[in-house]
Design a protein around this motif. Sequence first.
Motif, PDB file in Angstrom:
ATOM      1  N   ALA A  34     -17.179 -22.531  -1.637  1.00  0.00           N
ATOM      2  CA  ALA A  34     -16.063 -22.537  -2.587  1.00  0.00           C
ATOM      3  C   ALA A  34     -15.756 -23.951  -3.061  1.00  0.00           C
ATOM      4  O   ALA A  34     -15.452 -24.181  -4.236  1.00  0.00           O
ATOM      5  CB  ALA A  34     -14.824 -21.901  -1.946  1.00  0.00           C
TER       6      ALA A  34
ATOM      7  N   TRP B  23     -18.759 -18.033  -1.269  1.00  0.00           N
ATOM      8  CA  TRP B  23     -17.431 -17.552  -1.655  1.00  0.00           C
ATOM      9  C   TRP B  23     -17.433 -16.087  -2.105  1.00  0.00           C
ATOM     10  O   TRP B  23     -16.383 -15.483  -2.282  1.00  0.00           O
ATOM     11  CB  TRP B  23     -16.848 -18.429  -2.770  1.00  0.00           C
ATOM     12  N   ALA B  24     -18.611 -15.513  -2.269  1.00  0.00           N
ATOM     13  CA  ALA B  24     -18.698 -14.118  -2.720  1.00  0.00           C
ATOM     14  C   ALA B  24     -19.032 -13.150  -1.594  1.00  0.00           C
ATOM     15  O   ALA B  24     -18.972 -11.935  -1.780  1.00  0.00           O
ATOM     16  CB  ALA B  24     -19.759 -13.997  -3.820  1.00  0.00           C
TER      17      ALA B  24
ATOM     18  N   GLU C  58     -16.020  -9.204   3.266  1.00  0.00           N
ATOM     19  CA  GLU C  58     -14.997  -8.240   2.861  1.00  0.00           C
ATOM     20  C   GLU C  58     -14.007  -8.837   1.872  1.00  0.00           C
ATOM     21  O   GLU C  58     -13.521  -8.164   0.988  1.00  0.00           O
ATOM     22  CB  GLU C  58     -14.265  -7.720   4.102  1.00  0.00           C
ATOM     23  N   GLY C  59     -13.684 -10.122   2.022  1.00  0.00           N
ATOM     24  CA  GLY C  59     -12.720 -10.753   1.121  1.00  0.00           C
ATOM     25  C   GLY C  59     -13.368 -11.543   0.001  1.00  0.00           C
ATOM     26  O   GLY C  59     -12.696 -12.281  -0.716  1.00  0.00           O
ATOM     27  N   GLY C  60     -14.701 -11.378  -0.167  1.00  0.00           N
ATOM     28  CA  GLY C  60     -15.423 -12.150  -1.166  1.00  0.00           C
ATOM     29  C   GLY C  60     -15.131 -11.701  -2.589  1.00  0.00           C
ATOM     30  O   GLY C  60     -14.799 -10.545  -2.839  1.00  0.00           O
ATOM     31  N   THR C  61     -15.252 -12.632  -3.518  1.00  0.00           N
ATOM     32  CA  THR C  61     -15.114 -12.334  -4.936  1.00  0.00           C
ATOM     33  C   THR C  61     -16.489 -12.402  -5.572  1.00  0.00           C
ATOM     34  O   THR C  61     -17.121 -13.470  -5.567  1.00  0.00           O
ATOM     35  CB  THR C  61     -14.198 -13.368  -5.627  1.00  0.00           C
ATOM     36  N   PRO C  62     -17.022 -11.303  -6.097  1.00  0.00           N
ATOM     37  CA  PRO C  62     -18.369 -11.339  -6.641  1.00  0.00           C
ATOM     38  C   PRO C  62     -18.494 -12.318  -7.798  1.00  0.00           C
ATOM     39  O   PRO C  62     -17.554 -12.501  -8.577  1.00  0.00           O
ATOM     40  CB  PRO C  62     -18.604  -9.895  -7.109  1.00  0.00           C
TER      41      PRO C  62
ATOM     42  N   THR D 230     -19.479 -13.482 -11.402  1.00  0.00           N
ATOM     43  CA  THR D 230     -19.666 -12.784 -12.672  1.00  0.00           C
ATOM     44  C   THR D 230     -21.145 -12.813 -13.019  1.00  0.00           C
ATOM     45  O   THR D 230     -21.915 -13.611 -12.476  1.00  0.00           O
ATOM     46  CB  THR D 230     -18.872 -13.462 -13.794  1.00  0.00           C
TER      47      THR D 230
ATOM     48  N   SER E 240     -21.062  -9.435  -2.587  1.00  0.00           N
ATOM     49  CA  SER E 240     -20.117  -8.432  -3.089  1.00  0.00           C
ATOM     50  C   SER E 240     -20.696  -7.619  -4.244  1.00  0.00           C
ATOM     51  O   SER E 240     -20.000  -7.289  -5.204  1.00  0.00           O
ATOM     52  CB  SER E 240     -18.799  -9.095  -3.501  1.00  0.00           C
TER      53      SER E 240
ATOM     54  N   ASN F 224     -21.691  -4.252  -5.872  1.00  0.00           N
ATOM     55  CA  ASN F 224     -21.165  -2.903  -5.714  1.00  0.00           C
ATOM     56  C   ASN F 224     -21.669  -2.002  -6.836  1.00  0.00           C
ATOM     57  O   ASN F 224     -22.444  -2.449  -7.705  1.00  0.00           O
ATOM     58  CB  ASN F 224     -19.630  -2.928  -5.660  1.00  0.00           C
TER      59      ASN F 224
ATOM     60  N   ASN G 234     -20.693  -3.459 -10.464  1.00  0.00           N
ATOM     61  CA  ASN G 234     -21.299  -4.652 -11.074  1.00  0.00           C
ATOM     62  C   ASN G 234     -22.815  -4.730 -10.951  1.00  0.00           C
ATOM     63  O   ASN G 234     -23.445  -5.612 -11.539  1.00  0.00           O
ATOM     64  CB  ASN G 234     -20.675  -5.932 -10.488  1.00  0.00           C
TER      65      ASN G 234
END
Length: 258
Positions: A132, A171-172, A175-179, A181, A215, A217, A220
């Motif tokens: 991050a 950072w992706a 469980e709390g990761g942000t994929p 873009t 992340s 899914n 995406n």
Amino acid sequence: MKKIWIGTSWKMNKDAASAASWAAAVEQAVERSDGRVQPFVIPPFPYLSQMAQTINAEAIQLGAQNMCWQDSGAFTGEVSPLMLKDCGVSIVEIGHSERRAMFGETDNTVNLKVLAALKHGLTPLVCVGDTADEKKWSVSVESVVRQVKIALFDVPFDKVTDVILAYEPVWAIGEGGTPATKEEAETVHRAIRDALVECYGQETADSVVLLYGGSVNLTNASELLDQVNIDGVFVGRTAWDAEGYVELLSIANSKLEH
């Protein structure tokens, strides 16, 4: 045309019964495929032999989550490339960010493991990624390309295309990761491809399989697979359920129909 790779690592999850159930459900779906999508699964060590006896290795490649760079010796708790081959493994995951952060994996040991895997005919799946802070400092590309170049140090020219590279932003992940873009993912993948071109030429660079993980899914996956330099996805939680994994295979197959 390169295959689309769809893989999952179970990390430290599942038991023998759930592993068998997953394999049975996924194998039925793979049998209906035309072979242009390459599935692979990376279970925990205790289930490798079980999975090797359950799945069709020609259809679903089997991987391990780590290995030692030595063939044998006084390395308590480690597993050698020869042991993995005995278990029916064809892929070995190397350098995942959790291994780096929690178990002392370094760029140097990643390189040693890559060389050992290739020596014994295993496919190294090398995980690279930015933190991050590195993203905040706008040095993601530099950090990831550095990891790639070190991982491939001393790899013979004719073996480079036997390596799979997976961009997994730290950072992706989890469980709390942000994929990332699709634009963020493609930017780093393009930088990796450009670095490979610089080192090995266009033809070799184009042949190296680049995966995105972090992340991924059912929402995406499609747009990630649409990116020019993303050859597949390396998936966590969404693929631990057989239905989710089968749906990912379906998404990949749909890309080949156009």
